[in-house]
Structure formats: C-alpha cells, structure tokens
Scaffold this motif. Structure first.
Motif, PDB file in Angstrom:
ATOM      1  N   GLN A  22       0.828  -1.203  -0.039  1.00 27.11           N
ATOM      2  CA  GLN A  22       0.186   0.061   0.137  1.00 27.11           C
ATOM      3  C   GLN A  22       0.907   1.170  -0.096  1.00 27.11           C
ATOM      4  N   LYS A  23       1.985   1.158   0.695  1.00 25.06           N
ATOM      5  CA  LYS A  23       2.808   2.321   1.107  1.00 25.06           C
ATOM      6  C   LYS A  23       3.360   2.444  -0.579  1.00 25.06           C
ATOM      7  N   LEU A  24       4.128   1.337  -1.018  1.00 24.93           N
ATOM      8  CA  LEU A  24       4.630   1.484  -2.312  1.00 24.93           C
ATOM      9  C   LEU A  24       3.812   2.231  -3.504  1.00 24.93           C
ATOM     10  N   LYS A  25       2.510   1.708  -3.436  1.00 26.80           N
ATOM     11  CA  LYS A  25       1.523   2.366  -4.357  1.00 26.80           C
ATOM     12  C   LYS A  25       1.274   3.979  -4.149  1.00 26.80           C
ATOM     13  N   ALA A  26       1.249   4.192  -2.752  1.00 20.05           N
ATOM     14  CA  ALA A  26       0.939   5.685  -2.439  1.00 20.05           C
ATOM     15  C   ALA A  26       2.147   6.332  -3.001  1.00 20.05           C
ATOM     16  N   ASP A  27       3.464   5.881  -2.734  1.00 21.15           N
ATOM     17  CA  ASP A  27       4.696   6.571  -3.140  1.00 21.15           C
ATOM     18  C   ASP A  27       4.548   6.874  -4.562  1.00 21.15           C
ATOM     19  N   ALA A  28       4.264   5.760  -5.349  1.00 22.88           N
ATOM     20  CA  ALA A  28       4.236   5.939  -6.814  1.00 22.88           C
ATOM     21  C   ALA A  28       3.186   6.899  -7.325  1.00 22.88           C
ATOM     22  N   GLN A  29       2.071   6.951  -6.570  1.00 25.12           N
ATOM     23  CA  GLN A  29       0.931   7.897  -7.190  1.00 25.12           C
ATOM     24  C   GLN A  29       1.510   9.353  -6.753  1.00 25.12           C
ATOM     25  N   LYS A  30       2.087   9.407  -5.646  1.00 21.34           N
ATOM     26  CA  LYS A  30       2.773  10.890  -5.242  1.00 21.34           C
ATOM     27  C   LYS A  30       3.827  11.405  -6.221  1.00 21.34           C
ATOM     28  N   LYS A  31       4.576  10.345  -6.633  1.00 18.61           N
ATOM     29  CA  LYS A  31       5.480  10.653  -7.672  1.00 18.61           C
ATOM     30  C   LYS A  31       5.003  10.870  -8.992  1.00 18.61           C
ATOM     31  N   LEU A  32       3.907  10.283  -9.501  1.00 16.80           N
ATOM     32  CA  LEU A  32       3.046  10.730 -10.533  1.00 16.80           C
ATOM     33  C   LEU A  32       2.369  12.115 -10.711  1.00 16.80           C
ATOM     34  N   ALA A  33       1.882  12.397  -9.460  1.00 16.56           N
ATOM     35  CA  ALA A  33       1.199  13.791  -9.030  1.00 16.56           C
ATOM     36  C   ALA A  33       2.437  14.570  -9.429  1.00 16.56           C
ATOM     37  N   GLU A  34       3.541  14.438  -8.901  1.00 22.10           N
ATOM     38  CA  GLU A  34       4.684  15.434  -8.649  1.00 22.10           C
ATOM     39  C   GLU A  34       5.248  15.588 -10.200  1.00 22.10           C
ATOM     40  N   LYS A  35       5.148  14.357 -10.998  1.00 19.51           N
ATOM     41  CA  LYS A  35       5.490  14.416 -12.596  1.00 19.51           C
ATOM     42  C   LYS A  35       4.560  15.373 -13.322  1.00 19.51           C
ATOM     43  N   GLU A  36       3.189  15.065 -12.962  1.00 21.07           N
ATOM     44  CA  GLU A  36       2.197  15.715 -13.387  1.00 21.07           C
ATOM     45  C   GLU A  36       2.269  17.367 -13.315  1.00 21.07           C
ATOM     46  N   LYS A  37       2.520  17.533 -12.057  1.00 17.93           N
ATOM     47  CA  LYS A  37       2.370  19.131 -11.535  1.00 17.93           C
ATOM     48  C   LYS A  37       3.928  19.691 -12.481  1.00 17.93           C
ATOM     49  N   ASN A  38       4.949  18.898 -12.625  1.00 18.61           N
ATOM     50  CA  ASN A  38       6.195  19.417 -13.122  1.00 18.61           C
ATOM     51  C   ASN A  38       5.804  19.594 -14.868  1.00 18.61           C
ATOM     52  N   LYS A  39       5.058  18.778 -15.420  1.00 22.10           N
ATOM     53  CA  LYS A  39       4.733  18.963 -16.690  1.00 22.10           C
ATOM     54  C   LYS A  39       3.887  20.267 -16.851  1.00 22.10           C
ATOM     55  N   LEU A  40       2.915  20.344 -16.021  1.00 20.86           N
ATOM     56  CA  LEU A  40       1.935  21.410 -16.164  1.00 20.86           C
ATOM     57  C   LEU A  40       2.667  23.029 -16.032  1.00 20.86           C
ATOM     58  N   ILE A  41       3.561  22.869 -15.031  1.00 18.48           N
ATOM     59  CA  ILE A  41       4.683  23.639 -14.624  1.00 18.48           C
ATOM     60  C   ILE A  41       5.299  24.442 -16.110  1.00 18.48           C
ATOM     61  N   GLU A  42       5.843  23.211 -16.551  1.00 20.96           N
ATOM     62  CA  GLU A  42       6.821  23.398 -17.726  1.00 20.96           C
ATOM     63  C   GLU A  42       5.930  23.986 -19.044  1.00 20.96           C
ATOM     64  N   LEU A  43       4.650  23.272 -19.165  1.00 21.53           N
ATOM     65  CA  LEU A  43       3.804  23.774 -19.932  1.00 21.53           C
ATOM     66  C   LEU A  43       3.229  25.340 -20.106  1.00 21.53           C
ATOM     67  N   HIS A  44       3.039  25.730 -19.009  1.00 19.05           N
ATOM     68  CA  HIS A  44       2.416  26.828 -18.575  1.00 19.05           C
ATOM     69  C   HIS A  44       3.572  28.082 -18.468  1.00 19.05           C
ATOM     70  N   HIS A  45       4.794  27.671 -18.281  1.00 15.73           N
ATOM     71  CA  HIS A  45       5.845  28.745 -17.877  1.00 15.73           C
ATOM     72  C   HIS A  45       5.728  29.918 -18.819  1.00 15.73           C
ATOM     73  N   MET A  46       5.622  31.021 -18.662  1.00 12.25           N
ATOM     74  CA  MET A  46       5.815  32.240 -19.363  1.00 12.25           C
ATOM     75  C   MET A  46       4.639  32.166 -20.645  1.00 12.25           C
ATOM     76  N   ARG A  47       3.577  31.601 -19.904  1.00  9.60           N
ATOM     77  CA  ARG A  47       2.207  31.488 -20.900  1.00  9.60           C
ATOM     78  C   ARG A  47       1.146  32.548 -20.230  1.00  9.60           C
ATOM     79  N   CYS A  48       0.395  33.199 -21.041  1.00  9.30           N
ATOM     80  CA  CYS A  48      -0.583  33.775 -20.616  1.00  9.30           C
ATOM     81  C   CYS A  48      -1.729  33.064 -19.987  1.00  9.30           C
ATOM     82  N   PRO A  49      -1.983  33.112 -18.716  1.00  4.22           N
ATOM     83  CA  PRO A  49      -3.153  32.434 -17.956  1.00  4.22           C
ATOM     84  C   PRO A  49      -4.391  32.572 -18.838  1.00  4.22           C
ATOM     85  N   LYS A  50      -4.772  33.480 -19.519  1.00  2.42           N
ATOM     86  CA  LYS A  50      -6.054  33.855 -20.141  1.00  2.42           C
ATOM     87  C   LYS A  50      -6.077  32.985 -21.706  1.00  2.42           C
ATOM     88  N   CYS A  51      -5.061  33.443 -22.396  1.00  2.00           N
ATOM     89  CA  CYS A  51      -5.215  32.856 -23.702  1.00  2.00           C
ATOM     90  C   CYS A  51      -4.209  31.872 -24.153  1.00  2.00           C
TER      91      CYS A  51
END
Ligand SMILES: [Zn+2]
Length: 102
Positions: A22-51
C-alpha cells in the motif's frame, strides 16, 4: 526445524505485506502527481493564463511585468502588485507608456 507459523503470525505477515504494498502504491502515486505537476509548470511557464500565448517580460524598476503577446493582458508575479501600488503617479505613467502602442 522451525515451527510452522501460527494463524496469527500468518495474519500478521500478510497485513505487514499489505501495508508495505500500500505504501509503495501511495509513493508511486505521489511521484506521478509530482511528475504531472512539473509537466503543467513546464507547459504553462511564461504563457498567458488567459489565452495561453507567450508572455513578454519587461523589467521596470526591478518589477518584472509580464505582458501577453496576444491578448495584451498584463500579469504580475507574487508581491509585484504591492510594488506597483507603491509607485508614484509619474512612475505609473512611465510604466504604462512602456506598453503604449506606437
Ligand atoms: Zn493572453
């Protein structure tokens, strides 16, 4: 020769195994969430929040002002609105004239 583990011991071992997995799965999910977050940060960096178009960054009296290249929205980083609010009228006028269309 070792004794066969009792039922209670077997239950304990199984529970420990379950907790470990259970702990291994939770850690894997956390890692995935972190990866997803970093992907979004990269995608949105210096981009207009509106358009979503690219932002142009202008340094005015150490205030980094981001202006959208498309919709012309003006965006401020954390704490910068406070810095802008402290500018005197002439400073504000100069700030706006930086963005004035020619
Ligand atoms: Zn925009």
């Amino acid at each position: 020769m070792a004794n066969k583990p009792s039922e209670k011991e077997q239950e304990y071992i199984a529970r420990k195994e379950f907790e470990k997995l259970q702990k291994l799965k939770a850690d894997a999910q956390k890692k995935l969430a972190e990866k997803e977050k970093n992907k979004l940060i990269e995608l949105h960096h210096m981009r207009c929040p509106k358009c979503g178009m690219e932002l142009i960054e202008i340094d005015y009296r150490s205030i980094m002002i981001d202006k959208c290249s498309q919709c012309e929205g003006i965006w401020l980083d954390a704490g910068e609105f406070e810095s802008v609010s402290k500018l005197e009228k002439s400073g504000l006028d100069k700030l706006f004239s930086v963005f004035k269309k020619v």
